[in-house]
Design a protein around this motif. Structure first.
Motif, PDB file in Angstrom:
ATOM      1  N   MET A  75      -8.767  15.078   5.775  1.00 36.39           N
ATOM      2  CA  MET A  75      -7.539  15.678   6.279  1.00 36.39           C
ATOM      3  C   MET A  75      -6.380  15.292   5.389  1.00 36.39           C
ATOM      4  SD  MET A  75      -6.610  13.260   9.577  1.00 36.39           S
ATOM      5  CE  MET A  75      -5.089  14.105   9.920  1.00 36.39           C
ATOM      6  N   GLY A  76      -5.298  15.996   5.538  1.00 36.95           N
ATOM      7  CA  GLY A  76      -4.111  15.690   4.757  1.00 36.95           C
ATOM      8  C   GLY A  76      -2.979  16.624   5.107  1.00 36.95           C
ATOM      9  N   TYR A  77      -1.854  16.390   4.451  1.00 34.62           N
ATOM     10  CA  TYR A  77      -0.664  17.201   4.680  1.00 34.62           C
ATOM     11  C   TYR A  77       0.066  17.410   3.365  1.00 34.62           C
ATOM     12  CZ  TYR A  77      -1.314  16.156   9.610  1.00 34.62           C
ATOM     13  OH  TYR A  77      -1.830  16.043  10.870  1.00 34.62           O
ATOM     14  N   CYS A  78       0.719  18.551   3.288  1.00 34.41           N
ATOM     15  CA  CYS A  78       1.651  18.842   2.211  1.00 34.41           C
ATOM     16  C   CYS A  78       2.998  19.085   2.891  1.00 34.41           C
ATOM     17  CB  CYS A  78       1.206  20.082   1.441  1.00 34.41           C
ATOM     18  SG  CYS A  78       2.382  20.607   0.186  1.00 34.41           S
ATOM     19  N   VAL A  79       3.994  18.336   2.467  1.00 28.67           N
ATOM     20  CA  VAL A  79       5.333  18.495   3.021  1.00 28.67           C
ATOM     21  C   VAL A  79       6.232  19.018   1.903  1.00 28.67           C
ATOM     22  CG1 VAL A  79       7.325  17.322   4.046  1.00 28.67           C
ATOM     23  CG2 VAL A  79       5.002  16.648   4.702  1.00 28.67           C
TER      24      VAL A  79
END
Length: 155
Positions: A75-79
């Motif tokens: 999982m991960g996020y790009c902000v």
């Protein structure tokens, strides 16, 4: 401005570093690893100790993207957001205190890893790091989950 939820704040605070993408003079992406200093619901503070490409790029174009992933949890996020250089020469004691806490965490983590692996090296580059002169503050405008959508993973 987009607010980060508690789960995203906790996720970023567990990361050792993130990748920040800026745009250089030629319009090309420039990526660099930066340490996380602090995460709030409307701000992410990153360490930048080198005052080089990322710093110059943000001064000319403050649109950035921050990416963090957890390979184990897939999982991960790009902000995506707007970055500001925050000068620490004025009284920013809470940010400098957080820097000291993060630095201690990094040194202790490295020592524990060396003990577990029975390494005799005393190489701890974090100890030589000076206090940052500035930090990068990013105000989130868009949050993208990098986790696969439900139903896309085989069981």
């Amino acid at each position: 401005m987009k607010k980060l939820g508690k789960d995203i704040i906790d996720f970023f605070n567990r990361q050792r570093f993130v990748i920040i993408a800026t745009v250089d003079n030629n319009g090309f992406p420039h990526t660099s690893c930066k340490g996380i200093l602090d995460v709030e619901e409307d701000k992410i503070y990153l360490l930048d100790l080198y005052t080089h490409n990322t710093y110059v790029n943000i001064k000319k174009n403050n649109l950035v993207s921050i990416t963090a992933v957890d390979e184990e949890k897939f999982m991960g996020y790009c902000v995506k957001g707007k970055a500001t250089i925050v000068d620490l020469s004025s009284d920013r004691s809470s940010l400098l205190k957080r820097w000291d806490e993060r630095l201690l965490e990094r040194v202790l983590r490295r020592i524990l890893i060396h003990i577990k692996k029975d390494k005799s090296s005393l190489y701890h580059p974090e100890i030589r790091m000076s206090h940052p002169k500035y930090v990068i503050r990013v105000e989130p405008k868009e949050i993208i989950s990098l986790s696969p959508p439900d139903g896309q993973m085989r069981e």
